[in-house]
Write a protein that holds these residues in place. Sequence first.
Motif, PDB file in Angstrom:
ATOM      1  N   GLY A  52       1.051  -1.043  -0.101  1.00 35.93           N
ATOM      2  CA  GLY A  52       0.119   0.421  -0.185  1.00 35.93           C
ATOM      3  C   GLY A  52       0.859   1.570   0.008  1.00 35.93           C
ATOM      4  N   LEU A  53       1.958   1.444  -0.386  1.00 36.31           N
ATOM      5  CA  LEU A  53       3.358   2.470  -0.221  1.00 36.31           C
ATOM      6  C   LEU A  53       3.164   2.774  -1.833  1.00 36.31           C
ATOM      7  CD1 LEU A  53       5.163   2.033   2.225  1.00 36.31           C
ATOM      8  CD2 LEU A  53       2.942   3.597   2.534  1.00 36.31           C
ATOM      9  N   SER A  54       2.907   3.869  -2.158  1.00 36.01           N
ATOM     10  CA  SER A  54       3.298   4.170  -3.519  1.00 36.01           C
ATOM     11  C   SER A  54       5.034   4.673  -3.824  1.00 36.01           C
ATOM     12  CB  SER A  54       2.417   5.428  -4.426  1.00 36.01           C
ATOM     13  OG  SER A  54       2.895   4.995  -5.799  1.00 36.01           O
ATOM     14  N   ILE A  55       5.492   3.959  -3.179  1.00 32.63           N
ATOM     15  CA  ILE A  55       7.729   4.100  -3.143  1.00 32.63           C
ATOM     16  C   ILE A  55       8.114   3.581  -4.004  1.00 32.63           C
ATOM     17  CG2 ILE A  55       7.139   5.908  -1.328  1.00 32.63           C
ATOM     18  CD1 ILE A  55       8.690   4.025   0.144  1.00 32.63           C
ATOM     19  N   ARG A  56       9.047   4.087  -4.746  1.00 31.90           N
ATOM     20  CA  ARG A  56      10.426   3.266  -5.878  1.00 31.90           C
ATOM     21  C   ARG A  56      11.132   2.221  -4.518  1.00 31.90           C
ATOM     22  NH1 ARG A  56       9.404   3.723 -10.692  1.00 31.90           N
ATOM     23  NH2 ARG A  56      10.928   2.287 -11.229  1.00 31.90           N
ATOM     24  N   LEU A  57      10.641   0.796  -4.024  1.00 31.66           N
ATOM     25  CA  LEU A  57      11.068   0.078  -3.148  1.00 31.66           C
ATOM     26  C   LEU A  57      10.931  -1.431  -3.035  1.00 31.66           C
ATOM     27  CD1 LEU A  57      13.328  -0.299  -0.482  1.00 31.66           C
ATOM     28  CD2 LEU A  57      10.841   0.119   0.877  1.00 31.66           C
ATOM     29  N   PHE A  58      12.086  -2.087  -3.115  1.00 27.40           N
ATOM     30  CA  PHE A  58      11.404  -3.591  -2.677  1.00 27.40           C
ATOM     31  C   PHE A  58      12.759  -4.121  -2.293  1.00 27.40           C
ATOM     32  CE2 PHE A  58      12.764  -3.083  -7.464  1.00 27.40           C
ATOM     33  CZ  PHE A  58      14.086  -3.545  -7.221  1.00 27.40           C
ATOM     34  N   ILE A  59      12.345  -5.095  -1.793  1.00 26.93           N
ATOM     35  CA  ILE A  59      13.375  -6.233  -0.879  1.00 26.93           C
ATOM     36  C   ILE A  59      13.966  -7.342  -1.404  1.00 26.93           C
ATOM     37  CG2 ILE A  59      12.860  -4.798   1.137  1.00 26.93           C
ATOM     38  CD1 ILE A  59      11.514  -7.518   1.903  1.00 26.93           C
ATOM     39  N   ILE A  60      14.386  -7.857  -1.676  1.00 30.05           N
ATOM     40  CA  ILE A  60      14.598  -9.673  -1.801  1.00 30.05           C
ATOM     41  C   ILE A  60      15.207 -10.858  -1.206  1.00 30.05           C
ATOM     42  CG2 ILE A  60      16.215 -11.248  -3.696  1.00 30.05           C
ATOM     43  CD1 ILE A  60      15.525  -8.686  -6.061  1.00 30.05           C
ATOM     44  N   GLU A  61      14.677 -11.941  -0.978  1.00 30.13           N
ATOM     45  CA  GLU A  61      15.810 -12.445  -0.479  1.00 30.13           C
ATOM     46  C   GLU A  61      15.607 -13.413  -0.569  1.00 30.13           C
ATOM     47  OE1 GLU A  61      16.641 -14.924   4.042  1.00 30.13           O
ATOM     48  OE2 GLU A  61      16.373 -12.746   4.309  1.00 30.13           O
ATOM     49  N   TYR A  62      17.005 -14.122  -1.363  1.00 27.70           N
ATOM     50  CA  TYR A  62      16.692 -15.299  -2.474  1.00 27.70           C
ATOM     51  C   TYR A  62      17.643 -16.830  -1.444  1.00 27.70           C
ATOM     52  CZ  TYR A  62      17.245 -18.494  -6.051  1.00 27.70           C
ATOM     53  OH  TYR A  62      17.968 -19.027  -7.222  1.00 27.70           O
ATOM     54  N   ASN A  63      18.063 -17.611  -1.412  1.00 25.90           N
ATOM     55  CA  ASN A  63      18.843 -18.417  -0.841  1.00 25.90           C
ATOM     56  C   ASN A  63      18.986 -19.435  -2.149  1.00 25.90           C
ATOM     57  OD1 ASN A  63      19.352 -17.451   1.265  1.00 25.90           O
ATOM     58  ND2 ASN A  63      17.149 -19.144   1.992  1.00 25.90           N
ATOM     59  N   ASN A  64      19.836 -19.681  -3.210  1.00 25.03           N
ATOM     60  CA  ASN A  64      19.840 -20.544  -3.912  1.00 25.03           C
ATOM     61  C   ASN A  64      19.709 -22.228  -3.885  1.00 25.03           C
ATOM     62  OD1 ASN A  64      22.720 -20.683  -4.087  1.00 25.03           O
ATOM     63  ND2 ASN A  64      23.411 -19.445  -5.661  1.00 25.03           N
ATOM     64  N   PHE A  65      20.563 -22.976  -4.903  1.00 21.18           N
ATOM     65  CA  PHE A  65      20.764 -23.988  -4.451  1.00 21.18           C
ATOM     66  C   PHE A  65      21.748 -24.490  -4.197  1.00 21.18           C
ATOM     67  CE2 PHE A  65      22.232 -23.624  -8.139  1.00 21.18           C
ATOM     68  CZ  PHE A  65      23.452 -24.804  -9.155  1.00 21.18           C
ATOM     69  N   LEU A  66      22.579 -23.248  -3.896  1.00 23.28           N
ATOM     70  CA  LEU A  66      24.082 -23.977  -3.359  1.00 23.28           C
ATOM     71  C   LEU A  66      24.152 -23.015  -1.782  1.00 23.28           C
ATOM     72  CD1 LEU A  66      26.966 -22.985  -6.362  1.00 23.28           C
ATOM     73  CD2 LEU A  66      25.783 -25.093  -5.545  1.00 23.28           C
ATOM     74  N   LYS A  67      22.786 -22.814  -1.420  1.00 26.71           N
ATOM     75  CA  LYS A  67      22.782 -22.385  -0.290  1.00 26.71           C
ATOM     76  C   LYS A  67      23.229 -20.882  -0.029  1.00 26.71           C
ATOM     77  CE  LYS A  67      20.230 -26.146   1.297  1.00 26.71           C
ATOM     78  NZ  LYS A  67      18.568 -25.726   1.272  1.00 26.71           N
ATOM     79  N   GLN A  68      23.138 -20.439  -1.197  1.00 23.15           N
ATOM     80  CA  GLN A  68      24.200 -19.051  -0.805  1.00 23.15           C
ATOM     81  C   GLN A  68      22.905 -17.891  -1.084  1.00 23.15           C
ATOM     82  OE1 GLN A  68      25.790 -19.423  -4.576  1.00 23.15           O
ATOM     83  NE2 GLN A  68      27.857 -19.355  -4.009  1.00 23.15           N
ATOM     84  N   LYS A  69      22.488 -16.767   0.017  1.00 22.82           N
ATOM     85  CA  LYS A  69      21.859 -16.423   0.556  1.00 22.82           C
ATOM     86  C   LYS A  69      22.085 -14.769  -0.552  1.00 22.82           C
ATOM     87  CE  LYS A  69      19.584 -14.488   4.232  1.00 22.82           C
ATOM     88  NZ  LYS A  69      19.805 -14.800   5.942  1.00 22.82           N
ATOM     89  N   PHE A  70      21.151 -14.117  -0.585  1.00 23.38           N
ATOM     90  CA  PHE A  70      21.023 -12.859  -1.398  1.00 23.38           C
ATOM     91  C   PHE A  70      20.115 -11.995  -0.946  1.00 23.38           C
ATOM     92  CE2 PHE A  70      19.741  -9.580  -4.766  1.00 23.38           C
ATOM     93  CZ  PHE A  70      20.931  -9.258  -4.889  1.00 23.38           C
ATOM     94  N   LYS A  71      20.381 -10.957  -0.057  1.00 25.59           N
ATOM     95  CA  LYS A  71      19.262 -10.470   0.166  1.00 25.59           C
ATOM     96  C   LYS A  71      19.985  -8.660   0.419  1.00 25.59           C
ATOM     97  CE  LYS A  71      17.457  -9.797   4.918  1.00 25.59           C
ATOM     98  NZ  LYS A  71      17.240  -9.785   6.546  1.00 25.59           N
ATOM     99  N   LYS A  72      19.201  -8.242  -0.335  1.00 26.84           N
ATOM    100  CA  LYS A  72      19.636  -6.682  -0.854  1.00 26.84           C
ATOM    101  C   LYS A  72      18.041  -6.270  -0.570  1.00 26.84           C
ATOM    102  CE  LYS A  72      22.567  -6.220  -3.295  1.00 26.84           C
ATOM    103  NZ  LYS A  72      23.681  -5.834  -2.700  1.00 26.84           N
TER     104      LYS A  72
END
Length: 189
Positions: A52-72
């Motif tokens: 519900g916020l009309s601002i240019r912002l997003f988040i991601i957190e993803y763990n790939n198959f090698l269990k490497q974490k990407f959080k940004k």
Amino acid sequence: MILPIIIYGNSFLRKKCIEIDKSYKDINFLINNMYDTMYQAKGIGLSAPQIGLSIRLFIIEYNNFLKQKFKKVFINPIIIKKYGYNLISKEGCLSIPNIIENIKRKNNIIIEYYDENWKKYKQHFNGLLSIIIQHEYDHIEGKLFIDNIFILKNILIKKNFNLNYNLYKLYKLSKLYKFYLIYRSRYRI
């Protein structure tokens, strides 16, 4: 704090979002709440318009198959370039529950953005991370992944129809040829 996620049908999801600056109040509190909401919903990305916020912002957190974490955190992102070959991958969305479809996106992107500390980045992403970022980026542009479904399905349906029609024509020709051979042998033409 878990925030309510806006569901498809709400016109808010179709609004193009505005940029924010360092004076935006409680940005870190908001980001933490977005992560809590995303974890609760079992997502890998969440954009501000989805809460519900009309601002240019997003988040991601993803763990790939090698269990490497990407959080940004991506604040005021701009995709500068999309390039490379097209990837077709299954996508779903927290705002469109229970729908998973194949979507075509470019394999590589170059994106410029700020993190939660207002440090500016210009980075290249590829593969699945590129797809996730493009999906979330679409949200802040007022687009949804389903906007791409029907185009892709129409192309596949048309290709499938053409393939089936051509196979049908070959089948008919082969039947005619067999008939011709039988006819020829019977009547010695």
